[in-house]
Design a protein around this motif. Structure first.
Motif, PDB file in Angstrom:
ATOM      1  N   ARG A  28       0.822  -1.213   0.000  1.00  0.00           N
ATOM      2  CA  ARG A  28       0.000   0.000   0.000  1.00  0.00           C
ATOM      3  C   ARG A  28       0.857   1.266   0.000  1.00  0.00           C
ATOM      4  N   ASN A  29       1.979   1.157  -0.731  1.00  0.00           N
ATOM      5  CA  ASN A  29       2.881   2.298  -0.926  1.00  0.00           C
ATOM      6  C   ASN A  29       3.310   2.959   0.390  1.00  0.00           C
ATOM      7  N   ALA A  30       3.572   2.104   1.381  1.00  0.00           N
ATOM      8  CA  ALA A  30       4.047   2.602   2.674  1.00  0.00           C
ATOM      9  C   ALA A  30       5.473   3.133   2.547  1.00  0.00           C
ATOM     10  N   VAL A  31       5.788   4.104   3.380  1.00  0.00           N
ATOM     11  CA  VAL A  31       7.105   4.741   3.348  1.00  0.00           C
ATOM     12  C   VAL A  31       8.104   3.921   4.156  1.00  0.00           C
ATOM     13  N   SER A  59       2.055   4.196  -7.297  1.00  0.00           N
ATOM     14  CA  SER A  59       1.670   3.147  -8.246  1.00  0.00           C
ATOM     15  C   SER A  59       0.297   2.579  -7.908  1.00  0.00           C
ATOM     16  N   GLY A  60      -0.425   2.179  -8.947  1.00  0.00           N
ATOM     17  CA  GLY A  60      -1.708   1.534  -8.765  1.00  0.00           C
ATOM     18  C   GLY A  60      -2.824   2.513  -8.487  1.00  0.00           C
ATOM     19  N   LYS A  61      -3.980   1.966  -8.124  1.00  0.00           N
ATOM     20  CA  LYS A  61      -5.145   2.782  -7.816  1.00  0.00           C
ATOM     21  C   LYS A  61      -5.665   2.529  -6.398  1.00  0.00           C
ATOM     22  N   GLN A  62      -5.032   1.590  -5.696  1.00  0.00           N
ATOM     23  CA  GLN A  62      -5.527   1.237  -4.363  1.00  0.00           C
ATOM     24  C   GLN A  62      -5.091   2.242  -3.306  1.00  0.00           C
ATOM     25  N   ALA A  63      -3.807   2.616  -3.344  1.00  0.00           N
ATOM     26  CA  ALA A  63      -3.286   3.460  -2.261  1.00  0.00           C
ATOM     27  C   ALA A  63      -2.319   4.503  -2.792  1.00  0.00           C
ATOM     28  N   ALA A 111      -5.062   7.489   1.288  1.00  0.00           N
ATOM     29  CA  ALA A 111      -3.929   8.158   1.933  1.00  0.00           C
ATOM     30  C   ALA A 111      -4.267   8.296   3.405  1.00  0.00           C
ATOM     31  N   VAL A 112      -3.502   7.645   4.260  1.00  0.00           N
ATOM     32  CA  VAL A 112      -3.759   7.723   5.697  1.00  0.00           C
ATOM     33  C   VAL A 112      -2.453   7.990   6.433  1.00  0.00           C
TER      34      VAL A 112
END
Length: 256
Positions: A28-31, A59-63, A111-112
């Motif tokens: 989920r594109n975490a840093v 990337s993607g559309k989820q996160a 985005a959280v």
């Protein structure tokens, strides 16, 4: 495409727009530390005279970004350890916020937490209609710690910003537009292109001049120092048992 040193991100410069893409869709594109290094690289490359705008997306559309990678950062236990991580990210986000060109977050999905902080540091937020976003740090018994809380209180009406931070909730794109957090809601790539098409009609020197006005305001109001105090307060809360217990519960829940 110019690819970053690490596989966790890409940096591309096309027609004056430098695009930074977090490329960790599997998480989920975490840093992580590599993404942080990539943002630091972006800050350096974005100083080039050929850069007219900067875009941050994923990337993607989820996160767009689920914040800090807890599997990495949960190993930080003390105030001192967490401060080093928080300070590094807050420094790079302040550098992004004060870039001499417009910075646009294209929020392609959820985005959280820290993901919201990254987007809030940008000048504009183009939010896809399916995206949900929120400052959920409170659910982990900490505050925002990368400067996002300070930036939110700069950008939004005081009570609305404080509500978003204190509720630790996620909101729909339409709610975010109503709050003033989302600059534009987009439904497809044409909507995104339309935003940039309009911006490109104005000479880049005009964008830079207006950004200088904003930066002078932030310097005069000690924005950097206010961010530093946010970072230090988060580090204090990070060390406490309440935070580590909340993260343990979250990680155990995700493993089931």
């Amino acid at each position: 495409m110019k690819r970053g040193i690490f596989v966790s991100y890409t940096i591309d410069l096309t027609d004056g727009i430098m695009t930074f893409t977090i490329d960790r869709p599997h998480i989920r594109n975490a840093v992580n530390n590599e993404v942080t290094a990539g943002l630091e690289e972006l800050v350096v490359k974005a100083q080039q005279a050929s850069v007219q705008m900067v875009v941050i997306t994923a990337s993607g559309k989820q996160a767009f970004c689920s914040g800090g990678d807890l599997s990495v950062f949960h190993t930080l236990r003390t105030e001192e350890q967490s401060y080093r991580m928080l300070k590094r990210m807050s420094d790079v986000l302040y550098s992004i916020k004060t870039l001499p060109v417009p910075v646009v977050a294209v929020v392609n999905g959820t985005a959280v937490g820290g993901g919201c902080e990254i987007a809030t540091a940008c000048d504009y937020r183009l939010v896809w209609s399916h995206a949900k976003c929120g400052f959920i740090q409170g659910t982990l018994a900490i505050t925002s710690g990368w400067g996002g809380g300070t930036y939110l209180l700069e950008n939004l009406q005081h009570d609305q910003a404080l509500k978003m931070l204190s509720e630790a909730n996620v909101y729909t794109a339409s709610e975010l537009k109503e709050f003033g957090w989302a600059s534009v809601i987009v439904d497809d790539e044409q909507d995104v292109e339309a935003f940039f098409s309009q911006m490109k009609k104005i000479h880049p020197d005009v964008h830079r001049a207006y950004k200088e006005i904003a930066i002078r305001k932030w310097q005069k109001t000690d924005l950097a120092e206010r961010v530093e105090q946010e970072v230090r307060r988060c580090a204090v809360l990070w060390e406490r048992d309440a935070h580590h217990e909340a993260v343990d519960r979250f990680l155990n829940k995700t493993k089931k």
